[in-house]
Design a protein around this motif. Structure first.
Motif, PDB file in Angstrom:
ATOM      1  N   VAL A 198       4.954   4.428   4.935  1.00  0.00           N
ATOM      2  CA  VAL A 198       4.880   4.508   3.467  1.00  0.00           C
ATOM      3  C   VAL A 198       5.094   5.956   3.007  1.00  0.00           C
ATOM      4  CG1 VAL A 198       3.321   4.268   1.485  1.00  0.00           C
ATOM      5  CG2 VAL A 198       3.439   2.441   3.203  1.00  0.00           C
ATOM      6  N   LEU A 199       4.494   6.913   3.719  1.00  0.00           N
ATOM      7  CA  LEU A 199       4.694   8.326   3.345  1.00  0.00           C
ATOM      8  C   LEU A 199       6.158   8.724   3.489  1.00  0.00           C
ATOM      9  CD1 LEU A 199       1.771  10.470   4.851  1.00  0.00           C
ATOM     10  CD2 LEU A 199       2.339  10.176   2.433  1.00  0.00           C
ATOM     11  N   CYS A 200       6.798   8.230   4.542  1.00  0.00           N
ATOM     12  CA  CYS A 200       8.168   8.676   4.829  1.00  0.00           C
ATOM     13  C   CYS A 200       9.209   7.997   3.929  1.00  0.00           C
ATOM     14  CB  CYS A 200       8.525   8.390   6.284  1.00  0.00           C
ATOM     15  SG  CYS A 200       7.621   9.416   7.449  1.00  0.00           S
ATOM     16  N   ARG A 201       9.055   6.690   3.667  1.00  0.00           N
ATOM     17  CA  ARG A 201      10.121   6.039   2.891  1.00  0.00           C
ATOM     18  C   ARG A 201       9.615   5.110   1.792  1.00  0.00           C
ATOM     19  NH1 ARG A 201      12.289   2.124   7.722  1.00  0.00           N
ATOM     20  NH2 ARG A 201      10.981   0.324   7.247  1.00  0.00           N
ATOM     21  N   GLY A 202       8.329   5.171   1.494  1.00  0.00           N
ATOM     22  CA  GLY A 202       7.775   4.370   0.408  1.00  0.00           C
ATOM     23  C   GLY A 202       7.333   3.008   0.890  1.00  0.00           C
ATOM     24  N   GLY A 203       6.710   2.265  -0.021  1.00  0.00           N
ATOM     25  CA  GLY A 203       6.197   0.943   0.311  1.00  0.00           C
ATOM     26  C   GLY A 203       4.832   0.736  -0.307  1.00  0.00           C
ATOM     27  N   ILE A 204       4.357  -0.499  -0.212  1.00  0.00           N
ATOM     28  CA  ILE A 204       2.982  -0.781  -0.616  1.00  0.00           C
ATOM     29  C   ILE A 204       2.278  -1.380   0.592  1.00  0.00           C
ATOM     30  CG2 ILE A 204       3.602  -3.030  -1.631  1.00  0.00           C
ATOM     31  CD1 ILE A 204       1.262  -2.569  -3.643  1.00  0.00           C
ATOM     32  N   PHE A 205       1.060  -0.875   0.863  1.00  0.00           N
ATOM     33  CA  PHE A 205       0.246  -1.355   1.986  1.00  0.00           C
ATOM     34  C   PHE A 205      -1.008  -1.978   1.395  1.00  0.00           C
ATOM     35  CE2 PHE A 205      -3.473  -0.726   4.634  1.00  0.00           C
ATOM     36  CZ  PHE A 205      -3.067  -1.155   5.893  1.00  0.00           C
ATOM     37  N   LEU A 206      -1.319  -3.182   1.853  1.00  0.00           N
ATOM     38  CA  LEU A 206      -2.533  -3.845   1.368  1.00  0.00           C
ATOM     39  C   LEU A 206      -3.386  -4.338   2.536  1.00  0.00           C
ATOM     40  CD1 LEU A 206       0.126  -5.223  -0.377  1.00  0.00           C
ATOM     41  CD2 LEU A 206      -1.780  -5.794  -1.857  1.00  0.00           C
ATOM     42  N   TYR A 207      -4.660  -4.002   2.513  1.00  0.00           N
ATOM     43  CA  TYR A 207      -5.650  -4.795   3.259  1.00  0.00           C
ATOM     44  C   TYR A 207      -6.673  -5.168   2.204  1.00  0.00           C
ATOM     45  CZ  TYR A 207      -6.815  -7.063   7.515  1.00  0.00           C
ATOM     46  OH  TYR A 207      -6.970  -8.035   8.465  1.00  0.00           O
ATOM     47  N   ALA A 254      -3.754   4.962  -4.755  1.00  0.00           N
ATOM     48  CA  ALA A 254      -4.612   4.325  -3.750  1.00  0.00           C
ATOM     49  C   ALA A 254      -5.817   3.737  -4.460  1.00  0.00           C
ATOM     50  CB  ALA A 254      -5.053   5.358  -2.709  1.00  0.00           C
ATOM     51  N   ASP A 255      -5.933   2.412  -4.432  1.00  0.00           N
ATOM     52  CA  ASP A 255      -6.898   1.691  -5.266  1.00  0.00           C
ATOM     53  C   ASP A 255      -7.576   0.599  -4.440  1.00  0.00           C
ATOM     54  OD1 ASP A 255      -6.885   1.703  -8.581  1.00  0.00           O
ATOM     55  OD2 ASP A 255      -7.733  -0.145  -7.729  1.00  0.00           O
ATOM     56  N   THR A 256      -8.759   0.212  -4.889  1.00  0.00           N
ATOM     57  CA  THR A 256      -9.428  -0.921  -4.227  1.00  0.00           C
ATOM     58  C   THR A 256      -9.068  -2.239  -4.904  1.00  0.00           C
ATOM     59  OG1 THR A 256     -11.328  -0.849  -5.699  1.00  0.00           O
ATOM     60  CG2 THR A 256     -11.470   0.496  -3.690  1.00  0.00           C
ATOM     61  N   GLY A 257      -8.432  -2.164  -6.071  1.00  0.00           N
ATOM     62  CA  GLY A 257      -8.236  -3.343  -6.925  1.00  0.00           C
ATOM     63  C   GLY A 257      -9.214  -3.299  -8.083  1.00  0.00           C
ATOM     64  N   ALA A 258     -10.255  -2.453  -7.924  1.00  0.00           N
ATOM     65  CA  ALA A 258     -11.259  -2.321  -8.987  1.00  0.00           C
ATOM     66  C   ALA A 258     -11.464  -0.847  -9.323  1.00  0.00           C
ATOM     67  CB  ALA A 258     -12.582  -2.941  -8.542  1.00  0.00           C
ATOM     68  N   GLY A 259     -10.542   0.010  -8.910  1.00  0.00           N
ATOM     69  CA  GLY A 259     -10.663   1.437  -9.195  1.00  0.00           C
ATOM     70  C   GLY A 259     -10.127   2.268  -8.046  1.00  0.00           C
ATOM     71  N   ARG A 260     -10.074   3.589  -8.318  1.00  0.00           N
ATOM     72  CA  ARG A 260      -9.518   4.535  -7.348  1.00  0.00           C
ATOM     73  C   ARG A 260     -10.395   4.580  -6.093  1.00  0.00           C
ATOM     74  NH1 ARG A 260      -9.723  10.773  -8.651  1.00  0.00           N
ATOM     75  NH2 ARG A 260      -8.429  11.557  -6.939  1.00  0.00           N
ATOM     76  N   ILE A 261      -9.761   4.476  -4.906  1.00  0.00           N
ATOM     77  CA  ILE A 261     -10.523   4.510  -3.653  1.00  0.00           C
ATOM     78  C   ILE A 261     -11.379   5.775  -3.585  1.00  0.00           C
ATOM     79  CG2 ILE A 261     -10.312   4.784  -1.141  1.00  0.00           C
ATOM     80  CD1 ILE A 261      -7.883   2.884  -1.252  1.00  0.00           C
ATOM     81  N   MET A 262     -10.788   6.907  -3.944  1.00  0.00           N
ATOM     82  CA  MET A 262     -11.487   8.185  -3.759  1.00  0.00           C
ATOM     83  C   MET A 262     -12.695   8.357  -4.679  1.00  0.00           C
ATOM     84  SD  MET A 262      -8.403  10.805  -2.869  1.00  0.00           S
ATOM     85  CE  MET A 262      -9.490  12.173  -2.482  1.00  0.00           C
ATOM     86  N   GLU A 263     -12.847   7.445  -5.649  1.00  0.00           N
ATOM     87  CA  GLU A 263     -14.024   7.534  -6.527  1.00  0.00           C
ATOM     88  C   GLU A 263     -15.138   6.577  -6.115  1.00  0.00           C
ATOM     89  OE1 GLU A 263     -12.696   7.255 -10.575  1.00  0.00           O
ATOM     90  OE2 GLU A 263     -11.500   9.086 -10.391  1.00  0.00           O
ATOM     91  N   SER A 297       3.574   3.364  -3.022  1.00  0.00           N
ATOM     92  CA  SER A 297       4.473   3.760  -4.103  1.00  0.00           C
ATOM     93  C   SER A 297       3.850   3.457  -5.470  1.00  0.00           C
ATOM     94  CB  SER A 297       5.795   2.998  -3.976  1.00  0.00           C
ATOM     95  OG  SER A 297       6.461   3.394  -2.797  1.00  0.00           O
ATOM     96  N   LYS A 298       3.876   4.453  -6.343  1.00  0.00           N
ATOM     97  CA  LYS A 298       3.118   4.396  -7.599  1.00  0.00           C
ATOM     98  C   LYS A 298       3.426   3.136  -8.418  1.00  0.00           C
ATOM     99  CE  LYS A 298       2.149   7.321 -11.630  1.00  0.00           C
ATOM    100  NZ  LYS A 298       2.737   6.506 -12.699  1.00  0.00           N
ATOM    101  N   GLU A 299       4.704   2.897  -8.679  1.00  0.00           N
ATOM    102  CA  GLU A 299       5.022   1.787  -9.589  1.00  0.00           C
ATOM    103  C   GLU A 299       4.711   0.433  -8.956  1.00  0.00           C
ATOM    104  OE1 GLU A 299       8.862   2.180 -11.462  1.00  0.00           O
ATOM    105  OE2 GLU A 299       8.359   4.181 -12.216  1.00  0.00           O
ATOM    106  N   GLU A 300       4.807   0.345  -7.626  1.00  0.00           N
ATOM    107  CA  GLU A 300       4.513  -0.933  -6.969  1.00  0.00           C
ATOM    108  C   GLU A 300       3.003  -1.195  -6.945  1.00  0.00           C
ATOM    109  OE1 GLU A 300       6.971  -3.000  -6.405  1.00  0.00           O
ATOM    110  OE2 GLU A 300       5.428  -4.489  -5.954  1.00  0.00           O
ATOM    111  N   VAL A 301       2.215  -0.153  -6.729  1.00  0.00           N
ATOM    112  CA  VAL A 301       0.752  -0.338  -6.777  1.00  0.00           C
ATOM    113  C   VAL A 301       0.355  -0.743  -8.198  1.00  0.00           C
ATOM    114  CG1 VAL A 301      -1.499   0.793  -6.523  1.00  0.00           C
ATOM    115  CG2 VAL A 301       0.304   1.210  -4.841  1.00  0.00           C
ATOM    116  N   GLU A 302       0.972  -0.109  -9.195  1.00  0.00           N
ATOM    117  CA  GLU A 302       0.671  -0.494 -10.583  1.00  0.00           C
ATOM    118  C   GLU A 302       1.047  -1.948 -10.832  1.00  0.00           C
ATOM    119  OE1 GLU A 302       1.137   3.917 -12.670  1.00  0.00           O
ATOM    120  OE2 GLU A 302       2.856   2.557 -12.630  1.00  0.00           O
ATOM    121  N   ALA A 303       2.201  -2.356 -10.292  1.00  0.00           N
ATOM    122  CA  ALA A 303       2.641  -3.756 -10.479  1.00  0.00           C
ATOM    123  C   ALA A 303       1.627  -4.695  -9.842  1.00  0.00           C
ATOM    124  CB  ALA A 303       4.019  -3.952  -9.853  1.00  0.00           C
TER     125      ALA A 303
END
Ligand code: F6P
Ligand code: MN
Length: 321
Positions: free
Chosen positions: A243-252, A285-294, A310-316
């Motif tokens: 994801v860092l090298c060429r983008g993407g969305i990762f979900l667990y 980077a989000d949990t689905g209910a807010g920013r992971i880092m918070e 990738s920003k726009e895909e996580v937003e989507a």
């Protein structure tokens, strides 16, 4: 090529933090060597024990944990460590100024198939008031992290590192043992057509996750109007590196198998360091209910749902409720 030391100095990292990182990375170089020995050194396969998470420990999990525990305890810079492979916090030097959380060998089921694995870590300041074996000092949100990264043991051994001044990628030059800067200020492309999720858990997902993935699968005939590709390394460190090298969305994501565990990945030494690296590279980077880092941790082995990349895909993805 620029060396790690000079990049850290240019980024304004304090000397003690640089020395701590160099110590930690010396341990990772030893892990890199031991991992590469594989079957020749008899280090593949499992032990007879489980870690606190109920996962079978691989021999290399135990070896990697011991290497990092020893080198960090002896360094003097570290007050305490928390590790995926330790039930409790391990006290080190009472006068140490830093706390280190780590997953010594992420994706360790890949060891037996000679596939991607890595070490993930994050570092915070150690509060003056804490006793070295007090876990409460580790319960700080990710926004308090001063440095985080991973070392990926792949065809090349690579380091992704941030001290809050961008995310940089380094490659280990095994001829002299130094990490050399190979990509400064890596940026995650804002758009992507690649996603990463363990689809075998589909029936356990929330409705919103089901709908989002169904729309990706519908491809150019669906509401997204384009085809998506899917990749799953089964080692977070490998998936996040891609994801860092060429983008993407990762979900667990959250799933309802064990709702009290919220997700699979651990906040302190998996989700938070990766979230810091991804955010510093322009992603989300989000949990689905807010920013992971918070997220305010409640326990050192706490799990969280993870949606990042990738920003726009996580937003989507987050727009599905
Ligand atoms: O450490 C947990 C982990 O191995 C991650 O590295 C990886 O992303 C995930 O679990 C793989 O999970 P699964 O076994 O569901 O594919
Ligand atoms: Mn892991």
């Amino acid at each position: 090529m620029k060396r790690l030391n000079s990049q850290l100095q240019d980024d304004g990292a304090p000397m003690e933090l640089i020395l701590l990182l160099r110590t930690l990375l010396a341990g990772c170089k030893e892990i890199s060597f031991r991992v590469s020995q594989g079957a020749l050194a008899g280090v593949l396969g499992s032990t007879l024990s489980e870690n606190v998470q109920g996962e079978t420990q691989k021999k290399l999990d135990v070896i990697s944990n011991q290497i990092l525990k020893d080198i960090l305890s002896e360094s003097g810079y570290v007050k305490a460590i928390s590790s995926e492979e330790e039930d409790d916090v391990v006290g080190c030097n009472p006068n140490g100024n830093y706390l280190v959380s780590f997953d010594p060998l992420d994706g360790s089921s890949n060891t037996d198939i000679n596939s991607l694995i890595g070490t993930i870590f994050s570092i915070t300041h150690a509060p003056q008031w804490m006793e070295p074996d007090d876990p409460s000092a580790f319960l700080q949100p990710g926004t308090q992290i001063v440095a985080a990264g991973y070392v990926l043991y792949g065809p090349s051994t690579m380091l992704a590192l941030t001290t809050g001044k961008g995310t940089h990628l380094y490659t280990l030059d095994k001829t002299h043992g130094g990490f050399l800067l190979t990509t400064a200020n890596v940026k995650v492309p804002v758009q992507t057509s690649e996603y990463s999720i363990n689809a075998s858990n589909q029936r356990h997902w929330l409705g919103s996750t089901q709908e989002y993935i169904a729309d990706l699968l519908a491809g150019s005939e669906g509401p997204r109007g384009k085809d998506f590709n899917m990749r799953w390394v089964a080692a977070m460190v490998g998936d996040i590196h891609r994801v860092l090298c060429r983008g993407g969305i990762f979900l667990y994501p959250f799933d309802n198998r064990e709702p009290e565990k919220a997700g699979k990945l651990r906040l302190l030494y998996e989700a938070n360091p990766m979230a810091f690296l991804i955010e510093q590279a322009g992603g989300l980077a989000d949990t689905g209910a807010g920013r992971i880092m918070e997220v305010m941790p409640e326990a050192i082995h706490q799990r969280v749902p993870v949606i990042l990349g990738s920003k726009e895909e996580v937003e989507a993805c987050l727009a599905y409720k």
